[in-house]
Design a protein around this motif. Sequence first.
Motif, PDB file in Angstrom:
ATOM      1  N   UNK A 158      91.458  38.359  18.324  1.00  0.00           N
ATOM      2  CA  UNK A 158      90.714  37.743  17.221  1.00  0.00           C
ATOM      3  C   UNK A 158      91.601  36.733  16.494  1.00  0.00           C
ATOM      4  N   UNK A 159      92.841  37.137  16.215  1.00  0.00           N
ATOM      5  CA  UNK A 159      93.779  36.246  15.521  1.00  0.00           C
ATOM      6  C   UNK A 159      94.075  35.007  16.364  1.00  0.00           C
ATOM      7  N   UNK A 160      94.314  35.203  17.663  1.00  0.00           N
ATOM      8  CA  UNK A 160      94.646  34.088  18.543  1.00  0.00           C
ATOM      9  C   UNK A 160      93.449  33.162  18.739  1.00  0.00           C
ATOM     10  N   UNK A 161      92.278  33.764  18.947  1.00  0.00           N
ATOM     11  CA  UNK A 161      91.058  32.998  19.221  1.00  0.00           C
ATOM     12  C   UNK A 161      90.632  32.168  18.015  1.00  0.00           C
ATOM     13  N   UNK A 162      90.458  32.825  16.868  1.00  0.00           N
ATOM     14  CA  UNK A 162      90.015  32.117  15.672  1.00  0.00           C
ATOM     15  C   UNK A 162      91.117  31.212  15.145  1.00  0.00           C
ATOM     16  N   UNK A 163      92.362  31.648  15.273  1.00  0.00           N
ATOM     17  CA  UNK A 163      93.474  30.823  14.819  1.00  0.00           C
ATOM     18  C   UNK A 163      93.574  29.542  15.618  1.00  0.00           C
ATOM     19  N   UNK A 164      93.341  29.641  16.933  1.00  0.00           N
ATOM     20  CA  UNK A 164      93.399  28.448  17.780  1.00  0.00           C
ATOM     21  C   UNK A 164      92.290  27.470  17.413  1.00  0.00           C
ATOM     22  N   UNK A 165      91.083  27.998  17.205  1.00  0.00           N
ATOM     23  CA  UNK A 165      89.958  27.134  16.826  1.00  0.00           C
ATOM     24  C   UNK A 165      90.239  26.446  15.495  1.00  0.00           C
ATOM     25  N   UNK A 166      90.756  27.202  14.521  1.00  0.00           N
ATOM     26  CA  UNK A 166      91.056  26.632  13.213  1.00  0.00           C
ATOM     27  C   UNK A 166      92.139  25.561  13.310  1.00  0.00           C
ATOM     28  N   UNK A 167      93.106  25.797  14.195  1.00  0.00           N
ATOM     29  CA  UNK A 167      94.244  24.878  14.314  1.00  0.00           C
ATOM     30  C   UNK A 167      93.849  23.546  14.940  1.00  0.00           C
ATOM     31  N   UNK A 168      92.933  23.577  15.909  1.00  0.00           N
ATOM     32  CA  UNK A 168      92.544  22.351  16.601  1.00  0.00           C
ATOM     33  C   UNK A 168      91.209  21.801  16.109  1.00  0.00           C
ATOM     34  N   UNK A 169      90.707  22.351  15.012  1.00  0.00           N
ATOM     35  CA  UNK A 169      89.384  21.968  14.512  1.00  0.00           C
ATOM     36  C   UNK A 169      89.277  20.466  14.249  1.00  0.00           C
TER      37      UNK A 169
END
Length: 224
Positions: A158-169
Motif C-alpha cells: 500500500x505504501x509503495x503503490x500509493x506512494x509511487x502514484x503520489x510521487x509521479x502524479x
Amino acid sequence: MIGTIVNTVAIILGGFLGVYLKKGIKKNYSETIIQGLSISVMIIGIMNAIKANEMLVVIISVVLGSIIGEYIDIEGKLENLGNRIEHKFGGKEDTFAKGFVTASLIYCVGAMGIMGALEDGLNANHQILFTKSILDGVSSIIFASSFGVGVVFSAVPVFLYQGLIASIASFLKPFLTPVLIADMSAIGGILIIVIGINMLGLKKIRVGNMLPAIILPALYYCIF
C-alpha cells in the motif's frame, strides 16, 4: 505523501489490534463480520463499475489484462512473496499468505487509492486518503482477526503503490482525463467485486492476475 503515510499506519495499527483480539472474537462472529464486509466490498465495486464511460474499452481491458496477468502470474508471485515473508518472520498460520494477498489487493485496487494518491501528490489534498485510512483501519482489524498477521504486511505494498502514484502524479496529470479516470475506476470496481466473491468463498478467482487491466485504458486513449 502524508495521506499515504497515515493510510499505512492505520493498516498496521488495525492489523495488530485484530491479531490481539483474534482469540477474543468468536468464530461465528468473525465469519459473519467477514461475510458482511465481503458484501459491502462487492457493493463498493458495483458502484465503481457502473461509472464506466466506454464499457467496450473496460471489457477489452479486463480480457487483455487477464491474459497478461496470467502470463506474468502476478497472483502466484504475490502468494510466494507472502509465503517468504511468513517463513522469514516465523509465521505459523496457513492463512498468512491469504491475508497478505487479500488485504493487499483490497487496499491497493480501487478508485479511492488511485484518486487519493493523485490528490495527495498533485494538490496536497489528503481528505480522500484520510477517509480511506479509516475504512482500511477498521477492515484490517476484521481481516487480521481472521487471517492473522499477514494483513499487517499488506501495509508495505500500500505504501509503495500509493506512494509511487503520489510521487509521479505531476507527470501523469496531462493524461488523466475524466473519461480515462472513469474507465480505470470501473475496472477497479470489477476487480473489487471479484475480491468480494473470493472473500465469500463462492469461487477462487485469480484476481491478482487481472491487475494489468487497470492501466490498459490509458494505453488505449493514448493511441486513439
